[in-house]
Write an enzyme that holds these catalytic residues in place. Structure first.
Site, mmCIF file in Angstrom:
data_model
loop_
_atom_site.group_PDB
_atom_site.id
_atom_site.type_symbol
_atom_site.label_atom_id
_atom_site.label_comp_id
_atom_site.label_asym_id
_atom_site.label_seq_id
_atom_site.Cartn_x
_atom_site.Cartn_y
_atom_site.Cartn_z
ATOM 1 N N TYR A 72 0.822 -1.215 0.000
ATOM 2 C CA TYR A 72 0.000 0.000 0.000
ATOM 3 C C TYR A 72 0.855 1.263 0.000
ATOM 4 O O TYR A 72 0.364 2.349 -0.295
ATOM 5 C CB TYR A 72 -0.918 0.046 1.224
ATOM 6 C CG TYR A 72 -1.863 -1.115 1.387
ATOM 7 C CD1 TYR A 72 -2.031 -2.079 0.386
ATOM 8 C CD2 TYR A 72 -2.600 -1.273 2.560
ATOM 9 C CE1 TYR A 72 -2.900 -3.147 0.557
ATOM 10 C CE2 TYR A 72 -3.468 -2.336 2.735
ATOM 11 C CZ TYR A 72 -3.610 -3.273 1.737
ATOM 12 O OH TYR A 72 -4.463 -4.332 1.920
ATOM 13 N N HIS A 137 1.171 -11.470 2.801
ATOM 14 C CA HIS A 137 0.086 -10.861 2.036
ATOM 15 C C HIS A 137 -0.590 -11.814 1.053
ATOM 16 O O HIS A 137 -1.758 -11.632 0.713
ATOM 17 C CB HIS A 137 0.616 -9.637 1.283
ATOM 18 C CG HIS A 137 -0.432 -8.612 0.997
ATOM 19 N ND1 HIS A 137 -0.158 -7.277 0.858
ATOM 20 C CD2 HIS A 137 -1.776 -8.706 0.838
ATOM 21 C CE1 HIS A 137 -1.265 -6.597 0.621
ATOM 22 N NE2 HIS A 137 -2.265 -7.449 0.598
#
Length: 303
Positions: A72, A137
């Protein structure tokens, strides 16, 4: 009687720790937008104007949780905004670092050494001293990379850089693989896309059987089904917004939803779901909306 879910209710993890039952997602936010969302969420808790000891002693008042990731590129914005608020005069409740829950995620699985360095970099980027929840992730990279990266998470926990470890976008076969490796630390969380239009029953059932908390990202279906006739009908029935209905659905399934918003009113509204409870017939009606709708990526079947 409705269960007292809110932005600050907590769930217990397999390692004995706990975390808030609703997290603020900061996916696809950057710079000032990220900082503003974090600031608004903390201020919402601080607006209670209670002394710190009363806030932290009352599970219904614990401060908010923020879900970031290396990919991000906003770990620094989240962390610096938290620290700035904690040291400001606006922190009238006397909140401390340990009162805030911060999540980040490993961008890619590779070697142990690479993963270990990457975790250290995340700790430095956020500036918070440690990360409350650190996830792999995705399962991309193959078995050897997944297991090596998990060992890096285990060592980060042992070294005090991370409090709790988990995974994201793991399918059943990936969870089975990790558990079969006899890890020193069990995964406490699996963060996956799950909502009434993609219920992922096989994965969520496996997680429940193994005390793995499901975190639901995209719980609001990225606003793609807000006008669906069933969502509109039930929102009217329960006098709530479609977003509140979807958040409540997640919570009643025992999931931890990650609604994303950068506006103060929606942050508050999305977490105000304690005033109603979806009855069992309506829960089944919402479950039946499953169409395997994927709003982003879908690595759960990766090799």
């Amino acid at each position: 009687m409705a269960h007292p879910f809110s932005l600050t209710s907590r769930v217990k993890l397999v390692n004995g720790l706990s975390m808030p039952s609703i997290h603020l997602g900061v996916y696809l936010t950057a710079g000032q937008e990220t900082s503003s969302a974090v600031q608004l969420a903390i201020e919402r808790t601080n607006d209670l104007s209670l002394p710190c000891q009363e806030v932290t002693a009352n599970p219904a008042l614990d401060p908010f949780s923020f879900d970031s990731a290396q990919m991000y590129r906003n770990e620094n914005e989240v962390g610096s905004t938290i620290l700035k608020f904690l040291s400001s005069q606006g922190n009238t409740s006397g909140l401390k670092r340990e009162d805030i829950h911060f999540t980040s995620k490993l961008a890619s699985n590779s070697s142990y050494e690479s993963a270990r360095r990457s975790i250290k970099q995340s700790v430095q980027q956020c500036g918070l001293g440690y990360i409350d929840l650190f996830l792999l992730h995705s399962p991309y990279g193959g078995k050897a990379a997944r297991l090596a990266s998990w060992k890096a998470v285990e060592d980060a926990i042992a070294d005090g850089e991370v409090k709790t470890g988990g995974v994201s976008n793991y399918g059943v076969k990936h969870l089975q693989e990790l558990l079969a490796s006899k890890p020193r630390v069990l995964p406490a969380v699996n963060q996956i896309e799950v909502h009434p239009f993609n219920t992922r029953t096989e994965i969520t059932s496996f997680c429940a059987e193994h005390d793995i908390i499901v975190e639901a990202y995209a719980p609001l279906v990225r606003a793609l089904r807000m006008k669906h006739e069933v969502i509109v009908l039930l929102s009217n029935k329960y006098s709530c917004t479609p977003a509140q209905l979807l958040v409540r659905w997640s919570l009643q399934h025992g999931y931890v939803p990650l609604p994303k918003s950068a506006t103060k009113s929606r942050i508050a509204t999305n977490g105000s779901v304690s005033g109603f409870e979806i009855d069992s017939a309506d829960m089944k009606q919402m479950d039946a909306l499953d169409e395997y709708l994927v709003t982003d990526w879908d690595p759960v079947d990766a090799d």
